[in-house]
Design a protein around this motif. Sequence first.
Motif, mmCIF file in Angstrom:
data_model
loop_
_atom_site.group_PDB
_atom_site.id
_atom_site.type_symbol
_atom_site.label_atom_id
_atom_site.label_comp_id
_atom_site.label_asym_id
_atom_site.label_seq_id
_atom_site.Cartn_x
_atom_site.Cartn_y
_atom_site.Cartn_z
ATOM 1 N N ALA A 1 -7.767 3.213 -11.861
ATOM 2 C CA ALA A 1 -8.342 4.026 -10.933
ATOM 3 C C ALA A 1 -9.651 3.567 -10.448
ATOM 4 C CB ALA A 1 -8.553 5.604 -11.225
ATOM 5 N N LEU B 1 6.781 3.419 -7.090
ATOM 6 C CA LEU B 1 5.889 3.593 -8.437
ATOM 7 C C LEU B 1 6.826 3.009 -9.345
ATOM 8 C CD1 LEU B 1 4.005 6.864 -8.035
ATOM 9 C CD2 LEU B 1 3.374 4.552 -8.043
ATOM 10 N N ASP C 1 0.786 -1.229 -0.099
ATOM 11 C CA ASP C 1 -0.007 0.174 0.091
ATOM 12 C C ASP C 1 0.788 1.266 0.077
ATOM 13 O OD1 ASP C 1 0.811 0.349 2.589
ATOM 14 O OD2 ASP C 1 -0.943 -0.675 3.386
ATOM 15 N N THR D 1 -2.128 0.988 -15.415
ATOM 16 C CA THR D 1 -2.547 1.825 -14.333
ATOM 17 C C THR D 1 -4.067 1.707 -14.281
ATOM 18 O OG1 THR D 1 -2.161 3.334 -15.980
ATOM 19 C CG2 THR D 1 -0.473 3.244 -14.411
ATOM 20 N N HIS E 1 -9.097 -4.766 -4.724
ATOM 21 C CA HIS E 1 -7.597 -5.441 -4.827
ATOM 22 C C HIS E 1 -7.560 -6.631 -4.850
ATOM 23 C CE1 HIS E 1 -6.785 -0.932 -4.803
ATOM 24 N NE2 HIS E 1 -5.775 -1.132 -5.447
ATOM 25 N N THR F 1 -5.140 3.125 -8.193
ATOM 26 C CA THR F 1 -5.300 3.952 -7.073
ATOM 27 C C THR F 1 -6.672 4.310 -6.983
ATOM 28 O OG1 THR F 1 -5.045 5.595 -8.600
ATOM 29 C CG2 THR F 1 -2.956 4.806 -7.605
ATOM 30 N N SER F 2 -6.971 5.085 -5.660
ATOM 31 C CA SER F 2 -8.029 5.893 -5.758
ATOM 32 C C SER F 2 -8.159 6.973 -6.873
ATOM 33 C CB SER F 2 -8.098 6.560 -4.402
ATOM 34 O OG SER F 2 -6.971 7.353 -4.152
ATOM 35 N N LEU G 1 -0.420 -0.854 -10.713
ATOM 36 C CA LEU G 1 -0.984 0.426 -9.916
ATOM 37 C C LEU G 1 -2.266 0.673 -10.043
ATOM 38 C CD1 LEU G 1 0.032 2.374 -8.020
ATOM 39 C CD2 LEU G 1 0.286 3.904 -10.252
ATOM 40 N N ILE H 1 -5.702 10.112 -7.489
ATOM 41 C CA ILE H 1 -4.157 9.922 -7.254
ATOM 42 C C ILE H 1 -3.311 10.242 -8.980
ATOM 43 C CG2 ILE H 1 -2.233 8.432 -6.946
ATOM 44 C CD1 ILE H 1 -3.486 9.297 -4.478
ATOM 45 N N ASP I 1 -1.674 -0.761 -3.972
ATOM 46 C CA ASP I 1 -3.131 0.046 -3.517
ATOM 47 C C ASP I 1 -2.630 1.585 -3.049
ATOM 48 O OD1 ASP I 1 -5.353 0.925 -2.527
ATOM 49 O OD2 ASP I 1 -5.919 -0.627 -1.087
ATOM 50 N N LEU I 2 -2.880 2.514 -3.723
ATOM 51 C CA LEU I 2 -2.267 3.821 -3.416
ATOM 52 C C LEU I 2 -3.571 4.555 -3.198
ATOM 53 C CD1 LEU I 2 0.820 4.620 -3.045
ATOM 54 C CD2 LEU I 2 0.388 5.843 -5.139
ATOM 55 N N ASP I 3 -3.782 5.339 -1.894
ATOM 56 C CA ASP I 3 -4.634 6.112 -1.406
ATOM 57 C C ASP I 3 -4.223 7.557 -1.267
ATOM 58 O OD1 ASP I 3 -3.852 5.580 1.012
ATOM 59 O OD2 ASP I 3 -5.988 4.771 1.802
#
Length: 313
Positions: free
Chosen positions: A216, A176, A140, A214, A252, A184-185, A182, A188, A164-166
């Motif tokens: 979202a 990254l 994360d 990538t 995820h 993400t929310s 990747l 991001i 999981d990037l928030d």
Amino acid sequence: MKPSSQVDLVGVGLNATDTLIRLPHYPALGSKVEFRSADVLPGGQVATAVAACQKWGLRTRYVGKVGDDSAAATHRAEFDRLGVDTQLVTAAGCASQQAVILVDDAGERTVLWKRDNRLTLQPEELQREWISSARALHVDGHDTAAAVAAAGWARGAGVPVIADLDDLYSGVEKLLEKIDYLITSRDIPGRLTGNQTLLHSLPEVRNRFGCRLTAATLGHGGVLAWDGSRFHYAPAFQVKTLDTTGAGDIFHAGFIYGLLQGWPLPRQLDFACAAAALNCTASGARGSIRPVKEIEELVAAGARHASEFEIST
């Protein structure tokens, strides 16, 4: 310490003890609101994703840091119950990460959290074999230096890395560069590129950092992904929502499960969306992790929210 066995998934990241408080509506400033219930449940981004994959039959390992309190015992007991191989580092003299989650009657949640700095997982507290003996790594990025170390070992061993990037943590660019998938929310990609349009920012992030994919997550809007040649959009599934806590974590997990099955990307995204939707039908980050068969039944039934993107896939 016993040698690490081969697992399908290793997760390096957050755990939390969630105090889930259900109430009719978010309280106004200075008001008093009677709450409906209060439950203490295990949660955390990576810990929850690992728990879901274990329930679906994958062999998993969780690597994280806890305090020396009763919450840590709760995490250990739950991982033991599920059969997860755990490598928990203990921070002496502090509490494990805590979250208070307010959930209203619409199922929307507000999260209040507290984490002692001593809970930061350090690279030197990891062991390479915990990572290299897995088929996939999930991070994360919260403890960025540790995530960078783990992702570097994974890359060296040919293990794909999912993130999981928030939020954008200090030093996250180094992480990254080592991420394959990747997810993400929604905000991001725009924060990374300065371009708030996902149709532009997702390809830009992929080109900049060299990710394979990538994507979202969009809440009720589903998910949008860019694979380097085309966009893939999966609308969210319609369910009776009780609590959205953990929806992204379970998404995820669903993506990782599909990846390790070798499914094509559209099927991965559909499965992940359906798993996340079903989890929203009960309380807690792990409230309704349904069996694979039930998730696939929801995909087949196919009641979806209106598409947010008109994209040919």
